[in-house]
Write a protein that holds these residues in place. Structure first.
Motif, PDB file in Angstrom:
ATOM      1  N   ILE A   4      13.517   8.033  24.327  1.00 57.59           N
ATOM      2  CA  ILE A   4      12.666   8.751  25.288  1.00 57.59           C
ATOM      3  C   ILE A   4      11.383   7.967  25.538  1.00 57.59           C
ATOM      4  O   ILE A   4      10.959   7.784  26.689  1.00 57.59           O
ATOM      5  CB  ILE A   4      12.357  10.168  24.781  1.00 57.59           C
ATOM      6  N   LEU A   5      10.745   7.469  24.485  1.00 61.41           N
ATOM      7  CA  LEU A   5       9.516   6.695  24.658  1.00 61.41           C
ATOM      8  C   LEU A   5       9.775   5.377  25.387  1.00 61.41           C
ATOM      9  O   LEU A   5       8.955   4.948  26.203  1.00 61.41           O
ATOM     10  CB  LEU A   5       8.860   6.442  23.292  1.00 61.41           C
ATOM     11  N   LEU A   6      10.910   4.752  25.108  1.00 61.88           N
ATOM     12  CA  LEU A   6      11.258   3.519  25.798  1.00 61.88           C
ATOM     13  C   LEU A   6      11.403   3.772  27.299  1.00 61.88           C
ATOM     14  O   LEU A   6      10.835   3.046  28.127  1.00 61.88           O
ATOM     15  CB  LEU A   6      12.570   2.950  25.238  1.00 61.88           C
ATOM     16  N   ILE A   7      12.133   4.798  27.659  1.00 57.80           N
ATOM     17  CA  ILE A   7      12.330   5.124  29.076  1.00 57.80           C
ATOM     18  C   ILE A   7      11.003   5.501  29.731  1.00 57.80           C
ATOM     19  O   ILE A   7      10.714   5.095  30.859  1.00 57.80           O
ATOM     20  CB  ILE A   7      13.386   6.227  29.240  1.00 57.80           C
ATOM     21  N   GLU A   8      10.177   6.241  29.023  1.00 61.38           N
ATOM     22  CA  GLU A   8       8.866   6.607  29.570  1.00 61.38           C
ATOM     23  C   GLU A   8       8.042   5.357  29.869  1.00 61.38           C
ATOM     24  O   GLU A   8       7.429   5.243  30.926  1.00 61.38           O
ATOM     25  CB  GLU A   8       8.119   7.495  28.582  1.00 61.38           C
ATOM     26  N   GLN A   9       8.042   4.399  28.948  1.00 61.76           N
ATOM     27  CA  GLN A   9       7.285   3.170  29.171  1.00 61.76           C
ATOM     28  C   GLN A   9       7.850   2.348  30.325  1.00 61.76           C
ATOM     29  O   GLN A   9       7.095   1.774  31.106  1.00 61.76           O
ATOM     30  CB  GLN A   9       7.252   2.330  27.888  1.00 61.76           C
ATOM     31  N   LEU A  10       9.160   2.298  30.444  1.00 59.70           N
ATOM     32  CA  LEU A  10       9.769   1.553  31.537  1.00 59.70           C
ATOM     33  C   LEU A  10       9.543   2.231  32.885  1.00 59.70           C
ATOM     34  O   LEU A  10       9.470   1.569  33.917  1.00 59.70           O
ATOM     35  CB  LEU A  10      11.265   1.361  31.281  1.00 59.70           C
ATOM     36  N   ALA A  11       9.466   3.544  32.885  1.00 56.41           N
ATOM     37  CA  ALA A  11       9.269   4.278  34.138  1.00 56.41           C
ATOM     38  C   ALA A  11       7.862   4.077  34.687  1.00 56.41           C
ATOM     39  O   ALA A  11       7.644   4.153  35.888  1.00 56.41           O
ATOM     40  CB  ALA A  11       9.547   5.762  33.927  1.00 56.41           C
ATOM     41  N   ARG A  12       6.916   3.813  33.794  1.00 56.06           N
ATOM     42  CA  ARG A  12       5.555   3.502  34.245  1.00 56.06           C
ATOM     43  C   ARG A  12       5.523   2.022  34.577  1.00 56.06           C
ATOM     44  O   ARG A  12       5.422   1.190  33.706  1.00 56.06           O
ATOM     45  CB  ARG A  12       4.535   3.831  33.176  1.00 56.06           C
ATOM     46  N   SER A  13       5.637   1.707  35.825  1.00 55.46           N
ATOM     47  CA  SER A  13       5.806   0.320  36.240  1.00 55.46           C
ATOM     48  C   SER A  13       4.500  -0.262  36.773  1.00 55.46           C
ATOM     49  O   SER A  13       4.077   0.083  37.873  1.00 55.46           O
ATOM     50  CB  SER A  13       6.876   0.253  37.321  1.00 55.46           C
ATOM     51  N   PRO A  14       3.851  -1.155  36.018  1.00 52.34           N
ATOM     52  CA  PRO A  14       2.633  -1.787  36.540  1.00 52.34           C
ATOM     53  C   PRO A  14       2.837  -2.458  37.896  1.00 52.34           C
ATOM     54  O   PRO A  14       1.973  -2.316  38.767  1.00 52.34           O
ATOM     55  CB  PRO A  14       2.262  -2.800  35.454  1.00 52.34           C
ATOM     56  N   PRO A  15       3.976  -3.170  38.136  1.00 49.20           N
ATOM     57  CA  PRO A  15       4.128  -3.750  39.471  1.00 49.20           C
ATOM     58  C   PRO A  15       4.097  -2.704  40.579  1.00 49.20           C
ATOM     59  O   PRO A  15       3.455  -2.897  41.604  1.00 49.20           O
ATOM     60  CB  PRO A  15       5.489  -4.449  39.415  1.00 49.20           C
ATOM     61  N   VAL A  16       4.773  -1.572  40.387  1.00 49.29           N
ATOM     62  CA  VAL A  16       4.776  -0.530  41.417  1.00 49.29           C
ATOM     63  C   VAL A  16       3.365  -0.013  41.624  1.00 49.29           C
ATOM     64  O   VAL A  16       2.874   0.084  42.757  1.00 49.29           O
ATOM     65  CB  VAL A  16       5.732   0.626  41.035  1.00 49.29           C
ATOM     66  N   GLU A  17       2.674   0.306  40.551  1.00 47.77           N
ATOM     67  CA  GLU A  17       1.326   0.863  40.665  1.00 47.77           C
ATOM     68  C   GLU A  17       0.356  -0.128  41.291  1.00 47.77           C
ATOM     69  O   GLU A  17      -0.469   0.236  42.126  1.00 47.77           O
ATOM     70  CB  GLU A  17       0.845   1.306  39.284  1.00 47.77           C
ATOM     71  N   GLN A  18       0.450  -1.405  40.932  1.00 47.87           N
ATOM     72  CA  GLN A  18      -0.471  -2.399  41.464  1.00 47.87           C
ATOM     73  C   GLN A  18      -0.151  -2.776  42.908  1.00 47.87           C
ATOM     74  O   GLN A  18      -1.053  -3.065  43.686  1.00 47.87           O
ATOM     75  CB  GLN A  18      -0.453  -3.650  40.591  1.00 47.87           C
ATOM     76  N   LEU A  19       1.117  -2.780  43.275  1.00 50.71           N
ATOM     77  CA  LEU A  19       1.493  -3.217  44.627  1.00 50.71           C
ATOM     78  C   LEU A  19       1.339  -2.128  45.676  1.00 50.71           C
ATOM     79  O   LEU A  19       1.354  -2.418  46.865  1.00 50.71           O
ATOM     80  CB  LEU A  19       2.930  -3.746  44.617  1.00 50.71           C
ATOM     81  N   ARG A  20       1.166  -0.890  45.268  1.00 46.98           N
ATOM     82  CA  ARG A  20       0.953   0.188  46.246  1.00 46.98           C
ATOM     83  C   ARG A  20      -0.252  -0.097  47.132  1.00 46.98           C
ATOM     84  O   ARG A  20      -0.261   0.224  48.315  1.00 46.98           O
ATOM     85  CB  ARG A  20       0.741   1.519  45.525  1.00 46.98           C
ATOM     86  N   ASP A  21      -1.280  -0.715  46.584  1.00 49.42           N
ATOM     87  CA  ASP A  21      -2.516  -0.960  47.323  1.00 49.42           C
ATOM     88  C   ASP A  21      -2.435  -2.150  48.277  1.00 49.42           C
ATOM     89  O   ASP A  21      -3.330  -2.332  49.095  1.00 49.42           O
ATOM     90  CB  ASP A  21      -3.672  -1.191  46.343  1.00 49.42           C
ATOM     91  N   LEU A  22      -1.392  -2.966  48.179  1.00 47.74           N
ATOM     92  CA  LEU A  22      -1.295  -4.154  49.028  1.00 47.74           C
ATOM     93  C   LEU A  22      -0.730  -3.872  50.415  1.00 47.74           C
ATOM     94  O   LEU A  22      -0.752  -4.735  51.270  1.00 47.74           O
ATOM     95  CB  LEU A  22      -0.442  -5.225  48.349  1.00 47.74           C
ATOM     96  N   ASP A  23      -0.224  -2.673  50.630  1.00 48.19           N
ATOM     97  CA  ASP A  23       0.315  -2.281  51.940  1.00 48.19           C
ATOM     98  C   ASP A  23       1.411  -3.237  52.417  1.00 48.19           C
ATOM     99  O   ASP A  23       1.392  -3.709  53.540  1.00 48.19           O
ATOM    100  CB  ASP A  23      -0.812  -2.181  52.972  1.00 48.19           C
ATOM    101  N   ASP A  24       2.348  -3.551  51.513  1.00 51.85           N
ATOM    102  CA  ASP A  24       3.498  -4.388  51.840  1.00 51.85           C
ATOM    103  C   ASP A  24       4.752  -3.606  51.449  1.00 51.85           C
ATOM    104  O   ASP A  24       5.177  -3.656  50.307  1.00 51.85           O
ATOM    105  CB  ASP A  24       3.425  -5.710  51.086  1.00 51.85           C
ATOM    106  N   PRO A  25       5.343  -2.846  52.401  1.00 48.78           N
ATOM    107  CA  PRO A  25       6.479  -1.986  52.067  1.00 48.78           C
ATOM    108  C   PRO A  25       7.664  -2.730  51.469  1.00 48.78           C
ATOM    109  O   PRO A  25       8.335  -2.219  50.580  1.00 48.78           O
ATOM    110  CB  PRO A  25       6.859  -1.324  53.389  1.00 48.78           C
ATOM    111  N   ASP A  26       7.930  -3.962  51.927  1.00 48.68           N
ATOM    112  CA  ASP A  26       9.071  -4.716  51.397  1.00 48.68           C
ATOM    113  C   ASP A  26       8.846  -5.095  49.937  1.00 48.68           C
ATOM    114  O   ASP A  26       9.745  -4.981  49.107  1.00 48.68           O
ATOM    115  CB  ASP A  26       9.318  -5.978  52.223  1.00 48.68           C
TER     116      ASP A  26
END
Length: 73
Positions: A4-26
């Motif tokens: 459960i902790l492994l999946i929780e850590q993998l679900a929190r994705s730094p790339p997803v969170e950081q790239l949201r602000d770049l406004d690049d949908p692809d």
């Protein structure tokens, strides 16, 4: 609990969170795809039977370079 902790850590994705602000949908979709692949890699490692095929394409290098640009000139 470990799984459960492994999946929780993998679900929190730094790339997803950081790239949201770049406004690049692809690139954001590529980050979501990479997250799905990594979760599958982890789950395959925990599966005692035959592993599943990895979903989506191989992650693109821009998932790293877009978040950590090189030095400015």
């Amino acid at each position: 609990m470990d799984v459960i902790l492994l999946i929780e850590q993998l679900a929190r994705s730094p790339p997803v969170e950081q790239l949201r602000d770049l406004d690049d949908p692809d690139l954001l979709e590529a980050a979501y795809s990479a997250r799905r692949r990594l979760i599958t890699v982890a789950l395959n490692g925990l599966t005692p039977t035959r592993a599943r095929a990895l979903p989506g394409p191989v992650p693109v290098p821009e998932l790293l370079s877009a978040r950590w640009p090189g030095p400015t000139e």
